[in-house]
Design a protein around this motif. Structure first.
Motif, short mmCIF file in Angstrom:
data_model
loop_
_atom_site.label_atom_id
_atom_site.label_comp_id
_atom_site.label_asym_id
_atom_site.label_seq_id
_atom_site.Cartn_x
_atom_site.Cartn_y
_atom_site.Cartn_z
N MET A 47 0.85 -1.19 0.00
CA MET A 47 0.00 0.00 0.00
C MET A 47 0.89 1.23 0.00
N SER A 48 0.96 1.92 -1.11
CA SER A 48 1.77 3.13 -1.17
C SER A 48 0.96 4.30 -0.63
N SER A 49 1.65 5.27 -0.06
CA SER A 49 0.97 6.44 0.50
C SER A 49 1.93 7.60 0.51
N ASP A 50 1.39 8.79 0.19
CA ASP A 50 2.20 9.99 0.22
C ASP A 50 2.16 10.66 1.59
N LYS A 51 1.36 10.13 2.49
CA LYS A 51 1.24 10.72 3.82
C LYS A 51 2.49 10.42 4.64
N PRO A 52 2.86 11.32 5.58
CA PRO A 52 3.96 11.00 6.50
C PRO A 52 3.59 9.80 7.36
N ARG A 53 4.60 9.04 7.74
CA ARG A 53 4.36 7.79 8.45
C ARG A 53 4.34 7.95 9.97
N ILE A 54 3.53 7.10 10.60
CA ILE A 54 3.46 7.00 12.05
C ILE A 54 3.62 5.52 12.41
N LEU A 55 4.35 5.22 13.48
CA LEU A 55 4.49 3.85 13.95
C LEU A 55 4.06 3.76 15.40
N SER A 56 3.23 2.78 15.71
CA SER A 56 2.91 2.53 17.10
C SER A 56 2.43 1.09 17.25
N GLY A 57 2.15 0.70 18.47
CA GLY A 57 1.68 -0.66 18.71
C GLY A 57 1.51 -0.93 20.20
N MET A 58 0.94 -2.07 20.51
CA MET A 58 0.75 -2.49 21.90
C MET A 58 1.15 -3.95 22.05
N ARG A 59 1.58 -4.28 23.26
CA ARG A 59 1.99 -5.65 23.54
C ARG A 59 0.77 -6.58 23.61
N ALA A 60 0.99 -7.82 23.20
CA ALA A 60 -0.06 -8.84 23.28
C ALA A 60 0.14 -9.64 24.56
N THR A 61 -0.41 -9.15 25.66
CA THR A 61 -0.15 -9.80 26.95
C THR A 61 -1.40 -10.29 27.66
N ASN A 62 -2.58 -9.99 27.14
CA ASN A 62 -3.80 -10.28 27.89
C ASN A 62 -4.83 -10.98 27.01
N PRO A 63 -5.28 -12.18 27.39
CA PRO A 63 -6.31 -12.86 26.61
C PRO A 63 -7.61 -12.07 26.49
N ARG A 64 -7.83 -11.12 27.40
CA ARG A 64 -9.04 -10.31 27.33
C ARG A 64 -8.91 -9.17 26.33
N GLY A 65 -7.73 -8.99 25.77
CA GLY A 65 -7.53 -7.90 24.83
C GLY A 65 -7.19 -6.60 25.53
N LEU A 66 -7.65 -5.48 24.98
CA LEU A 66 -7.32 -4.15 25.48
C LEU A 66 -8.40 -3.61 26.41
N HIS A 67 -7.98 -2.71 27.32
CA HIS A 67 -8.93 -2.12 28.26
C HIS A 67 -9.10 -0.63 27.97
N LEU A 68 -9.97 0.02 28.73
CA LEU A 68 -10.25 1.44 28.50
C LEU A 68 -9.00 2.31 28.62
N GLY A 69 -8.10 1.94 29.51
CA GLY A 69 -6.86 2.69 29.65
C GLY A 69 -6.03 2.65 28.37
N ASN A 70 -5.97 1.46 27.74
CA ASN A 70 -5.26 1.34 26.46
C ASN A 70 -5.92 2.19 25.38
N TYR A 71 -7.24 2.18 25.37
CA TYR A 71 -7.96 2.94 24.36
C TYR A 71 -7.75 4.44 24.54
N GLU A 72 -8.00 4.93 25.75
CA GLU A 72 -7.93 6.37 25.99
C GLU A 72 -6.49 6.87 25.92
N GLY A 73 -5.55 6.05 26.39
CA GLY A 73 -4.16 6.48 26.44
C GLY A 73 -3.44 6.43 25.11
N ALA A 74 -3.95 5.64 24.17
CA ALA A 74 -3.23 5.47 22.90
C ALA A 74 -4.14 5.26 21.71
N LEU A 75 -4.99 4.24 21.77
CA LEU A 75 -5.74 3.81 20.60
C LEU A 75 -6.66 4.90 20.05
#
Length: 338
Positions: free
Chosen positions: A1-29
């Motif tokens: 997928m080519s894009s002329d937009k500037p790039r951003i990189l981020s991610g989260m660790r896969a540590t919880n079978p329940r997935g992400l919580h509100l803190g993950n969402y509000e703080g980053a996602l």
């Protein structure tokens, strides 16, 4: 997928079978979802990073990876615009990690505050691995592979990114090249969203940050009944026994969530302080607000089975590898092993 937009990189660790919580969402996602309008976002599920603190018997990382990816998509990351991929499926991450480890001083890693914290958190008798010590080197590789314009991060995490920049500079200096350009910190200044409180307090009676290690989370995948039950047991002002007792919203987990999710939070806080409403009413209204907020997440998540999320990850991984492999060609040329 080519894009002329500037790039951003981020991610989260896969540590919880329940997935992400509100803190993950509000703080980053939440911020990532907004950033994809103006940037080309590479968003990874960091499964290699998860291994640094999981001990000798990690849970099913494949399952957890898919759960985190489902949360990414259900929260609003668009696979048509954002490359959602798994760290371990892009081997260039591990290769660049190895190369960068050759130009990173041991003392610099030992002085990283989070290394000392994680080391102290390890269970008795568990050895400190190189993976834990070298975590910042792998993090630098994750970032530098995509030569990003910037990395979205909370204010308290900014020092970690400076180490990644230092490692990039060390490589450029060691091999007399300019493979890795400088990148910016993209900081979300909303303090409450960056540190969403959990449902409980610490030994000093202060609200703790939401964290799976404290078991004080509301997960994006929680059902309406689960959310209601958790809010029912959430910490409130301990001196507010009767409805007419004055509340202290600043120290009440329920009131903090009302501030985030209720359009009427100012009135609710004022009435709480004046003793015009009780904790039962606060909890009931928060339950309604929060379940309304999470409703679209649940609907979107219900449409994502394992096969559909694997297809998204496959496409995102191909897009990530396309860029990462080009960076590694430059790296190999710089160190003269191409």
């Amino acid at each position: 997928m080519s894009s002329d937009k500037p790039r951003i990189l981020s991610g989260m660790r896969a540590t919880n079978p329940r997935g992400l919580h509100l803190g993950n969402y509000e703080g980053a996602l939440r911020n990532w979802v907004h950033l994809q309008d103006d940037f080309k976002v590479y968003c990874m599920v960091a499964d290699y990073h998860a291994l640094t603190t999981m001990g000798d018997l990690p849970p099913n990382l494949g399952f957890i990876t898919r759960e985190v990816a489902k949360d990414y998509v259900s929260a609003g990351l668009d696979p048509q615009r954002t490359s959602i991929f798994v760290q371990s499926r892009v081997p260039e991450h591990a290769e660049l990690h190895l190369v960068l480890s050759m130009v990173t001083g041991l003392g610099k890693l030992e002085r990283v505050p989070t290394y000392k914290e994680k080391k102290d958190e390890l269970s008795s008798g568990h050895p400190v691995s190189y993976g834990l010590l070298g975590y910042p080197v792998l993090q630098a590789a994750d970032i530098l592979l995509y030569k990003p314009y910037g990395v979205p991060v909370g204010k308290d995490q900014a020092p970690h990114l400076e180490l990644s920049r230092e490692i990039g500079r060390s490589f450029n200096a060691a091999f007399d090249c300019q493979v890795f350009p400088e990148f910016k910190d993209i900081i979300d200044g909303d303090e409450l969203r960056s540190k969403v409180p959990g449902l409980d307090v610490d030994d000093q009676g202060q609200l703790r940050k939401m964290s799976k290690s404290y078991d004080n989370c509301i997960y994006l995948s929680d059902t309406a009944d689960q959310v209601a039950a958790k809010i029912q047991s959430a910490f409130t002002t301990p001196t507010k026994i009767k409805k007419t007792d004055p509340g202290i919203p600043e120290g009440c987990a329920v009131c903090q969530y009302l501030k985030l999710y209720s359009p009427d939070w100012k009135t609710q806080w004022s009435e709480d302080q004046q003793g015009l409403r009780g904790c039962v009413q606060n909890k009931r209204e928060l339950t309604e607000c929060l379940n309304e907020f999470l409703g679209p997440f649940r609907e979107k998540r219900a449409q994502l089975d394992d096969a559909s999320i694997e297809e998204i990850l496959k496409r995102g991984t191909e897009e990530a590898r396309e860029f990462a492999s080009q960076t590694m060609r430059e790296v190999r040329k710089a160190i003269k092993i191409d």
